[in-house]
Design an enzyme around this catalytic site. Structure first.
Site, PDB file in Angstrom:
ATOM      1  N   GLN A  36      -8.100  31.974  34.904  1.00  0.00           N
ATOM      2  CA  GLN A  36      -8.791  32.190  36.166  1.00  0.00           C
ATOM      3  C   GLN A  36      -8.450  33.518  36.835  1.00  0.00           C
ATOM      4  O   GLN A  36      -9.181  33.960  37.704  1.00  0.00           O
ATOM      5  CB  GLN A  36      -8.484  31.023  37.114  1.00  0.00           C
ATOM      6  CG  GLN A  36      -9.045  29.713  36.584  1.00  0.00           C
ATOM      7  CD  GLN A  36      -8.722  28.550  37.484  1.00  0.00           C
ATOM      8  OE1 GLN A  36      -7.724  27.884  37.293  1.00  0.00           O
ATOM      9  NE2 GLN A  36      -9.543  28.306  38.485  1.00  0.00           N
ATOM     10  N   HIS A  56     -19.438  33.181  26.873  1.00  0.00           N
ATOM     11  CA  HIS A  56     -20.198  34.220  26.179  1.00  0.00           C
ATOM     12  C   HIS A  56     -21.427  33.663  25.462  1.00  0.00           C
ATOM     13  O   HIS A  56     -22.369  34.399  25.169  1.00  0.00           O
ATOM     14  CB  HIS A  56     -19.289  34.981  25.192  1.00  0.00           C
ATOM     15  CG  HIS A  56     -18.194  35.733  25.905  1.00  0.00           C
ATOM     16  ND1 HIS A  56     -16.944  35.927  25.374  1.00  0.00           N
ATOM     17  CD2 HIS A  56     -18.163  36.315  27.126  1.00  0.00           C
ATOM     18  CE1 HIS A  56     -16.194  36.606  26.237  1.00  0.00           C
ATOM     19  NE2 HIS A  56     -16.922  36.857  27.304  1.00  0.00           N
ATOM     20  N   ASP A  69     -14.005  37.740  32.064  1.00  0.00           N
ATOM     21  CA  ASP A  69     -13.513  38.786  31.160  1.00  0.00           C
ATOM     22  C   ASP A  69     -12.491  39.683  31.860  1.00  0.00           C
ATOM     23  O   ASP A  69     -11.531  40.151  31.250  1.00  0.00           O
ATOM     24  CB  ASP A  69     -14.672  39.654  30.645  1.00  0.00           C
ATOM     25  CG  ASP A  69     -15.591  38.879  29.699  1.00  0.00           C
ATOM     26  OD1 ASP A  69     -15.271  37.706  29.396  1.00  0.00           O
ATOM     27  OD2 ASP A  69     -16.619  39.437  29.279  1.00  0.00           O
ATOM     28  N   ARG A  94       3.704  29.406  40.624  1.00  0.00           N
ATOM     29  CA  ARG A  94       3.300  28.612  39.467  1.00  0.00           C
ATOM     30  C   ARG A  94       2.138  29.347  38.795  1.00  0.00           C
ATOM     31  O   ARG A  94       1.094  29.573  39.415  1.00  0.00           O
ATOM     32  CB  ARG A  94       2.857  27.214  39.911  1.00  0.00           C
ATOM     33  CG  ARG A  94       2.318  26.393  38.776  1.00  0.00           C
ATOM     34  CD  ARG A  94       1.772  25.020  39.144  1.00  0.00           C
ATOM     35  NE  ARG A  94       1.082  24.505  37.978  1.00  0.00           N
ATOM     36  CZ  ARG A  94      -0.043  23.806  37.986  1.00  0.00           C
ATOM     37  NH1 ARG A  94      -0.615  23.455  39.127  1.00  0.00           N
ATOM     38  NH2 ARG A  94      -0.612  23.429  36.863  1.00  0.00           N
ATOM     39  N   HIS A 139      -3.152  25.310  30.594  1.00  0.00           N
ATOM     40  CA  HIS A 139      -4.105  25.135  31.690  1.00  0.00           C
ATOM     41  C   HIS A 139      -5.513  25.406  31.136  1.00  0.00           C
ATOM     42  O   HIS A 139      -6.201  26.325  31.556  1.00  0.00           O
ATOM     43  CB  HIS A 139      -3.753  26.066  32.849  1.00  0.00           C
ATOM     44  CG  HIS A 139      -4.366  25.683  34.172  1.00  0.00           C
ATOM     45  ND1 HIS A 139      -3.619  25.460  35.312  1.00  0.00           N
ATOM     46  CD2 HIS A 139      -5.651  25.490  34.548  1.00  0.00           C
ATOM     47  CE1 HIS A 139      -4.421  25.159  36.322  1.00  0.00           C
ATOM     48  NE2 HIS A 139      -5.668  25.169  35.878  1.00  0.00           N
ATOM     49  N   ASN A 183      -1.917  20.712  32.509  1.00  0.00           N
ATOM     50  CA  ASN A 183      -2.513  20.662  33.838  1.00  0.00           C
ATOM     51  C   ASN A 183      -3.746  19.761  33.838  1.00  0.00           C
ATOM     52  O   ASN A 183      -4.649  19.928  33.023  1.00  0.00           O
ATOM     53  CB  ASN A 183      -2.952  22.060  34.277  1.00  0.00           C
ATOM     54  CG  ASN A 183      -3.599  22.027  35.651  1.00  0.00           C
ATOM     55  OD1 ASN A 183      -2.936  21.741  36.642  1.00  0.00           O
ATOM     56  ND2 ASN A 183      -4.900  22.284  35.718  1.00  0.00           N
ATOM     57  N   GLU A 184      -3.774  18.819  34.754  1.00  0.00           N
ATOM     58  CA  GLU A 184      -4.929  17.947  35.010  1.00  0.00           C
ATOM     59  C   GLU A 184      -5.602  17.412  33.747  1.00  0.00           C
ATOM     60  O   GLU A 184      -6.747  17.804  33.434  1.00  0.00           O
ATOM     61  CB  GLU A 184      -5.960  18.655  35.897  1.00  0.00           C
ATOM     62  CG  GLU A 184      -5.491  18.850  37.309  1.00  0.00           C
ATOM     63  CD  GLU A 184      -6.606  19.121  38.320  1.00  0.00           C
ATOM     64  OE1 GLU A 184      -7.789  19.148  37.932  1.00  0.00           O
ATOM     65  OE2 GLU A 184      -6.292  19.293  39.508  1.00  0.00           O
ATOM     66  N   ASN A 325      -1.445  17.368  41.698  1.00  0.00           N
ATOM     67  CA  ASN A 325      -2.513  18.224  42.216  1.00  0.00           C
ATOM     68  C   ASN A 325      -3.344  17.321  43.114  1.00  0.00           C
ATOM     69  O   ASN A 325      -3.975  16.366  42.631  1.00  0.00           O
ATOM     70  CB  ASN A 325      -3.411  18.738  41.089  1.00  0.00           C
ATOM     71  CG  ASN A 325      -2.722  19.769  40.206  1.00  0.00           C
ATOM     72  OD1 ASN A 325      -1.540  20.054  40.383  1.00  0.00           O
ATOM     73  ND2 ASN A 325      -3.454  20.329  39.266  1.00  0.00           N
ATOM     74  N   TYR A 327      -6.247  17.382  46.179  1.00  0.00           N
ATOM     75  CA  TYR A 327      -7.176  18.122  47.043  1.00  0.00           C
ATOM     76  C   TYR A 327      -7.892  17.194  48.012  1.00  0.00           C
ATOM     77  O   TYR A 327      -7.984  17.468  49.186  1.00  0.00           O
ATOM     78  CB  TYR A 327      -8.233  18.851  46.190  1.00  0.00           C
ATOM     79  CG  TYR A 327      -7.680  20.025  45.432  1.00  0.00           C
ATOM     80  CD1 TYR A 327      -7.033  19.857  44.208  1.00  0.00           C
ATOM     81  CD2 TYR A 327      -7.787  21.305  45.928  1.00  0.00           C
ATOM     82  CE1 TYR A 327      -6.521  20.939  43.513  1.00  0.00           C
ATOM     83  CE2 TYR A 327      -7.283  22.395  45.247  1.00  0.00           C
ATOM     84  CZ  TYR A 327      -6.645  22.216  44.030  1.00  0.00           C
ATOM     85  OH  TYR A 327      -6.140  23.291  43.349  1.00  0.00           O
ATOM     86  N   GLU A 396      -0.526  21.517  43.195  1.00  0.00           N
ATOM     87  CA  GLU A 396      -1.732  22.209  43.688  1.00  0.00           C
ATOM     88  C   GLU A 396      -2.259  21.480  44.905  1.00  0.00           C
ATOM     89  O   GLU A 396      -2.227  20.237  44.968  1.00  0.00           O
ATOM     90  CB  GLU A 396      -2.854  22.220  42.644  1.00  0.00           C
ATOM     91  CG  GLU A 396      -2.782  23.318  41.638  1.00  0.00           C
ATOM     92  CD  GLU A 396      -3.970  23.310  40.681  1.00  0.00           C
ATOM     93  OE1 GLU A 396      -5.122  23.119  41.122  1.00  0.00           O
ATOM     94  OE2 GLU A 396      -3.732  23.495  39.474  1.00  0.00           O
TER      95      GLU A 396
HETATM   96  C1  NOJ Z   1      -7.469  22.191  39.831  1.00  0.00           C
HETATM   97  C2  NOJ Z   1      -7.350  23.111  38.662  1.00  0.00           C
HETATM   98  O1  NOJ Z   1      -6.081  22.976  38.126  1.00  0.00           O
HETATM   99  C3  NOJ Z   1      -7.651  24.564  38.972  1.00  0.00           C
HETATM  100  O2  NOJ Z   1      -7.817  25.223  37.771  1.00  0.00           O
HETATM  101  C4  NOJ Z   1      -8.871  24.647  39.852  1.00  0.00           C
HETATM  102  O3  NOJ Z   1      -9.252  25.957  40.092  1.00  0.00           O
HETATM  103  C5  NOJ Z   1      -8.581  23.922  41.140  1.00  0.00           C
HETATM  104  N1  NOJ Z   1      -8.371  22.526  40.847  1.00  0.00           N
HETATM  105  C6  NOJ Z   1      -9.721  23.984  42.146  1.00  0.00           C
HETATM  106  O4  NOJ Z   1     -10.848  23.425  41.577  1.00  0.00           O
END
Ligand code: NOJ
Length: 492
Positions: A36, A56, A69, A94, A139, A183-184, A325, A327, A396
């Site tokens: 990212q 791509h 990219d 992290r 990730h 991750n997730e 994580n 949100y 997160e």
């Molecule tokens: C969790 C993910 O680990 C991360 O890659 C993502 O950008 C965020 N959530 C927000 O969507």
């Protein structure tokens, strides 16, 4: 009048009594992930990963048809990023390591020294600035070559992941003391039921179970490897970061309560229970449902693979902390005529619930990330209760918008969620080790491209320099880290 006064007084006392101070030792961090932010997708020996391939070949999958990219170009600008982290005062950063930057094919046949150098430089730069690294091993940017061999659905991934983890512990473990294997896991599964999330396969209801089965074995292998060969000298910690949801029933009807419970089981507990519960293995309810459905479909065995007793014991307890994580939550109710379907899928296995947001939650540009601060304490309690009082690191947490510099809503989000963490610490005696703000700079947000922004710093993705500008929320963090208190003025 008197009642009104009494109520106001009570409310004032309740606010005054709320302990908004972080305990000694509570850690503040911020986050990113290789794909990212790094860019440099084909530079200095890096191999292709499954997201490079998807983007791509299927640019239409990304909301703004943009790509990663170059992304925020952190590959070249990592020193500047470290200064941004330092300016705010964060204790840790992290970040994740791009598997194909170190091993372009994923296996040990080619080891890319330039990739090792990059992460050595980043780690050294962080430490020289008083920031410690928390490293995610995977990730989502799987080497394409491993995908061509079947990727995470092929059990050979367990060996490849162990080889890769050994290389990381060997090269970086003298300085990295916090490791996150995966991750997730649940989000990875989007790539097995949608053509627009890498690797873009449509193998619903079967593929997802194979992926998690291998992922849990690979996680446990890395954990035992660390225990057997590295822990005594490196003395670090290792865990997983789980996308942790709180499924709230829409009403108190038994059908809605059951739907919410099944949602929680099939989006979180199924993956966490084998590692974090006392009992180990997949939860009984998940095993039973998938088995019964598989039989009704005429199959000879469950679509959910079985762990032998050896693997149940080998996987159980392979953690030093729970990476959370978090949100937002989901409001869940029993299926209706739109959600009900007989197509074989994970949704079907969990009972095709209706999933949405509570009308009281504020919804930003992405409805999946609503503002549900009250559930922060609730979700911490859920994890603490179900996983035996495990130490929790919030790996997160963050708010997305369209990129404004005056990001008051982001400040409100963090303040109220962090107050929820403090309630869990002070009122429920839950051990929360720290909080990680996603993300230090605006990032490539997967299928939504650059249309939504989570960063504490704005990035101009149109400038060749990828200029970073601090948002207002950087001041909020600088202040709470310095004073170790959430200012009451931000609270709802
Ligand atoms: C969790 C993910 O680990 C991360 O890659 C993502 O950008 C965020 N959530 C927000 O969507």
């Amino acid at each position: 009048m008197q009642t009104l006064l009494a109520t106001l007084l009570l409310a004032a006392t309740a606010t005054a009594a709320r302990n908004l101070t972080f305990p000694d030792g509570f850690l503040f961090g911020t986050v990113s992930a290789s794909y990212q932010v790094e860019g440099a997708w084909n530079l200095s020996g890096k191999g292709e990963n499954i997201w490079d391939r998807l983007i791509h070949t299927r640019p239409d999958c990304i909301a703004d048809r943009d790509n990663a990219d170059v992304a925020a170009d952190s590959y070249h600008k990592y020193k500047e990023d470290v200064q941004l982290i330092k300016n705010i005062g964060f204790n840790y950063y992290r970040f994740s390591i791009a598997w194909p930057r170190i091993l372009p094919k994923g296996d040990l046949s080619v080891i890319n020294q330039a990739g090792i150098d990059y992460y050595n430089n980043l780690i050294n730069e962080l430490l020289a600035n008083g920031i410690f690294p928390v490293v995610t091993i995977f990730h989502w940017d799987l080497p394409q070559y491993l995908q061509d061999l079947g990727g995470m659905m092929n059990s050979i991934i367990v060996d490849y992941f162990e080889d890769y983890a050994r290389l990381l512990f060997t090269h970086f473990g003298d300085r990295v003391k916090w490791w996150i294997t995966f991750n997730e896991p649940y989000t990875i599964l989007y790539g097995y039921r949608s053509q627009c999330f890498a690797p873009g396969l449509l193998v619903c209801g079967v593929g997802e179970y194979l992926v998690i089965h291998n992922l849990l074995k690979a996680h446990a292998r890395a954990y035992h490897l660390y225990d057997d060969e590295f822990r005594s000298t490196q003395k670090g910690k290792i865990g997983m970061a789980l996308g942790t949801t709180m499924a709230d029933p829409k009403t108190q009807s038994p059908a809605d309560i059951e739907a919410a419970e099944l949602y929680q089981q099939f989006t979180l507990n199924w993956m966490a229970h084998p590692v974090y519960s006392k009992k180990g293995d997949y939860p009984d309810i998940v095993k039973e449902r998938v088995y019964n459905k598989s039989m009704a479909e005429g199959l000879r065995r469950s679509r959910l693979p079985k762990f032998s007793e050896y693997w149940v014991n080998y996987i159980r307890g392979t953690h030093d902390f729970y990476g959370m994580n978090y949100y937002s939550s989901n409001l869940v109710s029993a299926p209706n005529s739109t959600t009900n379907s007989s197509v074989i899928s994970l949704e079907n296995d969990m009972g095709n619930p209706v999933v949405g947001n509570d009308p009281s939650w504020i919804v930003g540009p992405n409805p999946d990330f609503a503002y549900s601060p009250k559930d922060m304490r609730k979700v911490l309690n859920w994890v603490w209760k179900n996983y035996d009082g495990v130490d929790i690191l919030i790996t997160e947490n963050g708010w997305s918008d369209h990129g404004t510099l005056n990001d008051d809503m982001r400040v409100r989000y963090f303040a109220n969620y962090m107050a929820g963490i403090l309630d869990a610490i002070h009122l429920d005696n839950i051990t929360v080790l720290g909080h990680s703000a996603w993300s230090i700079v605006d990032t490539f947000e997967w299928a939504t491209g650059y249309t939504v922004r989570f960063g504490l710093h704005h990035v101009d993705f149109n400038s060749p320099n990828r200029t970073r500008v601090a948002k207002e929320s950087t001041k909020y963090f600088a202040d709470i880290i310095k004073n170790r208190t959430v200012p009451a003025k931000y609270l709802d």
